[in-house]
Design a protein around this motif. Structure first.
Motif, PDB file in Angstrom:
ATOM      1  N   PHE A 209       0.857  -1.183   0.000  1.00 38.39           N
ATOM      2  CA  PHE A 209       0.000   0.000   0.000  1.00 38.39           C
ATOM      3  C   PHE A 209       0.894   1.234   0.000  1.00 38.39           C
ATOM      4  CE2 PHE A 209      -2.524   3.335   2.033  1.00 38.39           C
ATOM      5  CZ  PHE A 209      -3.641   3.313   1.196  1.00 38.39           C
ATOM      6  N   ASN A 210       0.925   1.925  -1.161  1.00 40.67           N
ATOM      7  CA  ASN A 210       1.803   3.083  -1.349  1.00 40.67           C
ATOM      8  C   ASN A 210       3.271   2.750  -1.135  1.00 40.67           C
ATOM      9  OD1 ASN A 210      -0.187   4.869  -2.114  1.00 40.67           O
ATOM     10  ND2 ASN A 210      -0.595   5.541  -0.002  1.00 40.67           N
ATOM     11  N   VAL A 211       3.610   1.489  -1.237  1.00 41.33           N
ATOM     12  CA  VAL A 211       5.024   1.104  -1.203  1.00 41.33           C
ATOM     13  C   VAL A 211       5.276   0.121  -2.348  1.00 41.33           C
ATOM     14  CG1 VAL A 211       5.350   1.400   1.282  1.00 41.33           C
ATOM     15  CG2 VAL A 211       4.607  -0.818   0.385  1.00 41.33           C
ATOM     16  N   ARG A 212       6.542  -0.006  -2.735  1.00 39.75           N
ATOM     17  CA  ARG A 212       6.914  -0.922  -3.808  1.00 39.75           C
ATOM     18  C   ARG A 212       7.843  -1.993  -3.245  1.00 39.75           C
ATOM     19  NH1 ARG A 212       3.813   0.071  -7.979  1.00 39.75           N
ATOM     20  NH2 ARG A 212       5.346  -0.872  -9.365  1.00 39.75           N
ATOM     21  N   ALA A 213       8.082  -2.980  -4.070  1.00 41.89           N
ATOM     22  CA  ALA A 213       9.058  -3.996  -3.689  1.00 41.89           C
ATOM     23  C   ALA A 213      10.424  -3.548  -4.194  1.00 41.89           C
ATOM     24  CB  ALA A 213       8.695  -5.331  -4.313  1.00 41.89           C
ATOM     25  N   ASN A 214      11.452  -3.784  -3.413  1.00 40.52           N
ATOM     26  CA  ASN A 214      12.784  -3.457  -3.924  1.00 40.52           C
ATOM     27  C   ASN A 214      13.198  -4.496  -4.969  1.00 40.52           C
ATOM     28  OD1 ASN A 214      13.851  -5.693  -2.562  1.00 40.52           O
ATOM     29  ND2 ASN A 214      14.362  -4.467  -0.755  1.00 40.52           N
ATOM     30  N   ALA A 215      14.294  -4.202  -5.677  1.00 45.06           N
ATOM     31  CA  ALA A 215      14.666  -5.019  -6.840  1.00 45.06           C
ATOM     32  C   ALA A 215      14.877  -6.486  -6.480  1.00 45.06           C
ATOM     33  CB  ALA A 215      15.922  -4.450  -7.492  1.00 45.06           C
ATOM     34  N   SER A 216      15.588  -6.727  -5.391  1.00 42.72           N
ATOM     35  CA  SER A 216      15.876  -8.129  -5.060  1.00 42.72           C
ATOM     36  C   SER A 216      14.595  -8.862  -4.659  1.00 42.72           C
ATOM     37  CB  SER A 216      16.931  -8.218  -3.957  1.00 42.72           C
ATOM     38  OG  SER A 216      16.474  -7.583  -2.793  1.00 42.72           O
ATOM     39  N   ALA A 217      13.682  -8.144  -4.004  1.00 47.75           N
ATOM     40  CA  ALA A 217      12.408  -8.765  -3.633  1.00 47.75           C
ATOM     41  C   ALA A 217      11.604  -9.107  -4.884  1.00 47.75           C
ATOM     42  CB  ALA A 217      11.609  -7.827  -2.730  1.00 47.75           C
ATOM     43  N   ARG A 218      11.631  -8.187  -5.860  1.00 48.74           N
ATOM     44  CA  ARG A 218      10.904  -8.445  -7.127  1.00 48.74           C
ATOM     45  C   ARG A 218      11.457  -9.680  -7.816  1.00 48.74           C
ATOM     46  NH1 ARG A 218      10.867  -2.919  -8.027  1.00 48.74           N
ATOM     47  NH2 ARG A 218      12.658  -3.027  -9.424  1.00 48.74           N
ATOM     48  N   ASN A 219      12.798  -9.764  -7.865  1.00 43.79           N
ATOM     49  CA  ASN A 219      13.426 -10.926  -8.505  1.00 43.79           C
ATOM     50  C   ASN A 219      13.027 -12.217  -7.814  1.00 43.79           C
ATOM     51  OD1 ASN A 219      14.732  -9.547 -10.466  1.00 43.79           O
ATOM     52  ND2 ASN A 219      16.635  -9.292  -9.297  1.00 43.79           N
ATOM     53  N   THR A 220      13.143 -12.205  -6.486  1.00 42.31           N
ATOM     54  CA  THR A 220      12.817 -13.409  -5.732  1.00 42.31           C
ATOM     55  C   THR A 220      11.360 -13.774  -5.940  1.00 42.31           C
ATOM     56  OG1 THR A 220      14.353 -12.554  -4.095  1.00 42.31           O
ATOM     57  CG2 THR A 220      13.108 -14.508  -3.476  1.00 42.31           C
ATOM     58  N   ALA A 221      10.481 -12.770  -5.924  1.00 37.94           N
ATOM     59  CA  ALA A 221       9.054 -13.026  -6.099  1.00 37.94           C
ATOM     60  C   ALA A 221       8.798 -13.675  -7.456  1.00 37.94           C
ATOM     61  CB  ALA A 221       8.262 -11.730  -5.963  1.00 37.94           C
ATOM     62  N   ASN A 222       9.486 -13.179  -8.482  1.00 34.73           N
ATOM     63  CA  ASN A 222       9.348 -13.762  -9.818  1.00 34.73           C
ATOM     64  C   ASN A 222       9.788 -15.208  -9.836  1.00 34.73           C
ATOM     65  OD1 ASN A 222       8.206 -11.686 -11.218  1.00 34.73           O
ATOM     66  ND2 ASN A 222      10.161 -10.778 -11.828  1.00 34.73           N
ATOM     67  N   GLN A 223      10.920 -15.422  -9.221  1.00 34.58           N
ATOM     68  CA  GLN A 223      11.476 -16.777  -9.200  1.00 34.58           C
ATOM     69  C   GLN A 223      10.563 -17.754  -8.479  1.00 34.58           C
ATOM     70  OE1 GLN A 223      15.343 -16.835  -7.393  1.00 34.58           O
ATOM     71  NE2 GLN A 223      16.171 -15.594  -9.063  1.00 34.58           N
ATOM     72  N   LYS A 224      10.067 -17.320  -7.322  1.00 40.50           N
ATOM     73  CA  LYS A 224       9.310 -18.229  -6.458  1.00 40.50           C
ATOM     74  C   LYS A 224       7.820 -18.216  -6.801  1.00 40.50           C
ATOM     75  CE  LYS A 224      12.913 -18.490  -3.488  1.00 40.50           C
ATOM     76  NZ  LYS A 224      13.741 -19.645  -3.270  1.00 40.50           N
ATOM     77  N   GLY A 225       7.447 -17.329  -7.710  1.00 40.34           N
ATOM     78  CA  GLY A 225       6.044 -17.261  -8.078  1.00 40.34           C
ATOM     79  C   GLY A 225       5.159 -16.663  -7.001  1.00 40.34           C
ATOM     80  N   VAL A 226       5.698 -15.713  -6.246  1.00 37.75           N
ATOM     81  CA  VAL A 226       4.890 -15.039  -5.223  1.00 37.75           C
ATOM     82  C   VAL A 226       4.265 -13.798  -5.851  1.00 37.75           C
ATOM     83  CG1 VAL A 226       4.961 -13.778  -3.040  1.00 37.75           C
ATOM     84  CG2 VAL A 226       6.293 -15.876  -3.308  1.00 37.75           C
ATOM     85  N   GLU A 227       2.951 -13.629  -5.658  1.00 36.68           N
ATOM     86  CA  GLU A 227       2.271 -12.488  -6.252  1.00 36.68           C
ATOM     87  C   GLU A 227       2.416 -11.244  -5.384  1.00 36.68           C
ATOM     88  OE1 GLU A 227      -1.975 -11.492  -8.349  1.00 36.68           O
ATOM     89  OE2 GLU A 227      -1.979 -12.593  -6.473  1.00 36.68           O
ATOM     90  N   ILE A 228       2.774 -10.138  -6.039  1.00 37.65           N
ATOM     91  CA  ILE A 228       2.809  -8.860  -5.322  1.00 37.65           C
ATOM     92  C   ILE A 228       1.736  -7.966  -5.947  1.00 37.65           C
ATOM     93  CG2 ILE A 228       4.195  -6.845  -4.687  1.00 37.65           C
ATOM     94  CD1 ILE A 228       6.695  -8.477  -5.167  1.00 37.65           C
TER      95      ILE A 228
END
Ligand code: GDP
Length: 473
Positions: free
Chosen positions: A429-448
């Motif tokens: 909510f009004n915040v973003r994921a940092n780059a490493s979190a985005r990468n990990t989320a992509n890899q692990k298939g976690v939805e943001i």
């Protein structure tokens, strides 16, 4: 390989693949479905090797009692930080290492062997701490026979001491207590012994069964007694293994070495590993190019309880992976590739369950899913609280939203890790994921999911929850 098995020409198989739009070379791996199509195209019968069959060649064979010979015990040192685990490991190694042929220099390979004054060989794992012990166990490799619990006499039982006791008990591994820093004037070994009582560790000095030895890693006092205590415990355990069979071992450490390629330290558990042996280890395979012992010497073979560095891997395995010698390279490669595929499928399946849509789909299949786990990160504490409150109002006795974690600030890798483990989506909510979190989320298939209006967020979660609700009907 495929051409070979069909007794067709490699070039014909490659051509056929190209016709299907796959630009491959002859050494490339293709997936099972494609292989099946090709086989049919050539007019052959498909025989799918079932999962169990692939691993069959390394099936556990029970050794005959008559084939078993005594083997050295494998010891792990555990205890609270700063109580002297590393010092003790170093002191034991420095004073007791089995002298090498040409005055070899001790190498850190993750484990080493020493000999007691009575000529008993002991194998020490050189990675103190509990993480190594638990990660090995969680990968199915139980390598430790005896735990030495180090407790500093000037500090007594501390949180990680208790943790170590619990680890040893959970693994059903016998313990020996080394009361360290006995050289210190403020040392109070009695306090250590009475403290241990509270954790159901009754040492011999307290008329219990657990051996306790006062030592000093600094002065060397008591080290021989400790080694003798370990040898005695080992004798009671009657540790045995069959050295005359295909080798099996566990990876203690592994890394990619610039000059030498992937290198793994393997603790042999059964059989004897020899130069030239073909093996599979976790998702990797290889042929033993060289074996190097804890003194940095090349050796031809390594038997039970011996740690050796293994060169000749095709990739880097993980600590805790099990090594098995196979007869042919084709078998080793097939098992390795099969395992890699299985873990890839598993990752995909785990990731798939974490989007809202898929949670709903899953709920429709599984009547027991009545909880929607989520993670919330917001820009300010007020918003985070408002969202959590709104979330808690959603649902009824059949289904509810569970906020696993809420906090202020950017979405980090830690958040993704938690979300992945629980199959939860992450809401920003009004915040973003940092780059490493985005990468990990992509890899692990976690939805943001990102929001800037609370109602939008609430609506989406309501929709997801009602999806869960309708599944109940
Ligand atoms: P670890 O965190 O358990 O591996 O502990 P270390 O081996 O790093 O030791 C922590 C500190 O205690 C170091 O400063 C050591 O020099 C010191 N130390 C370890 N053993 C002894 C000992 O027997 N006597 C004394 N006086 N100091 C020790």
């Amino acid at each position: 390989e495929l051409a070979n098995r069909m007794a067709e020409r490699v070039s014909d198989v490659v051509k056929e693949l190209m016709k299907m739009g796959m630009m491959v070379t002859q050494n490339q791996t293709i997936d099972a479905d494609t292989a099946e199509l090709i086989i049919q195209e050539f007019g052959h019968n498909v025989v799918r090797v079932s999962d169990a069959d692939v691993e069959d060649v390394i099936k556990e064979v029970e050794d005959k009692e008559a084939d078993l010979l005594p083997r050295p015990p494998v010891i792990t040192i555990m205890g609270h930080v700063d109580h002297g685990k590393t010092s003790l490991l170093d002191a034991i190694r420095d004073t007791k290492v089995v002298s090498g042929e040409a005055g070899g220099i001790t190498q850190h390979i993750g484990a080493y062997q020493v000999e007691t004054n009575d000529g008993v060989t002991l194998t020490f794992l050189d990675t103190p701490g509990h993480a190594a012990f638990t990660s090995m166990r969680s990968r199915g490799a139980q390598v430790t026979d005896i735990v030495v619990l180090v407790v500093a006499a000037d500090d007594a039982v501390m949180p990680q001491t208790v943790e170590a006791i619990n680890h040893a008990k959970a693994a059903k591994v016998p313990m020996i207590v080394a009361i360290n820093k006995i050289d210190k004037p403020e040392a109070n070994p009695t306090k250590v012994r009475t403290d241990l009582l509270q954790h159901e560790v009754v040492v011999e000095a307290m008329s219990g069964e657990v051996q306790d030895v006062e030592v000093s890693a600094k002065t060397g006092q008591g080290l021989d007694d400790l080694l003798e205590a370990i040898a005695l415990q080992a004798e009671i355990l009657e540790l045995k293994a069959n050295p005359n069979r295909a080798a099996q071992g566990a990876v203690i450490e592994a890394q990619l070495d610039v000059g030498r390629g992937p290198v793994a330290t393997v603790l042999i558990q059964k059989g004897t590993l020899r130069q030239g042996d073909i093996f599979v280890v976790g998702e990797q395979y290889g042929k033993v190019r060289a074996l190097i012992n804890d003194k940095g010497e090349r050796v031809q073979e390594a038997g039970p309880s011996v740690p050796v560095e293994v060169l000749g891997l095709n990739g880097t395995p993980e600590a805790g992976d099990v090594l098995n010698v196979t007869e042919t390279e084709a078998q080793a490669r097939e098992i390795a590739e099969y395992r890699a595929q299985v873990s890839k499928d598993k990752r995909a399946a785990a990731g798939a369950a974490t989007t809202l849509e898929q949670l709903m789909a899953k709920a429709k299949e599984d009547e027991n899913v009545s909880e929607l786990p989520i993670l919330v990160k917001a820009d300010v504490q007020g918003s985070a609280e408002a969202i959590v409150q709104a979330m808690e109002k959603i649902g009824n006795e059949e289904v509810r939203v569970r906020v696993l974690h809420s906090g202020v600030g950017a979405i980090t890798e830690t958040d993704i890790g938690l979300a992945e483990a629980s199959g939860a989506p992450v809401f920003g909510f009004n915040v973003r994921a940092n780059a490493s979190a985005r990468n990990t989320a992509n890899q692990k298939g976690v939805e943001i999911r990102y929001y800037s209006v609370i109602y939008d967020l609430v609506d989406d979660v309501k929709a997801a929850a009602s999806g869960l609700l309708s599944a109940e009907i």
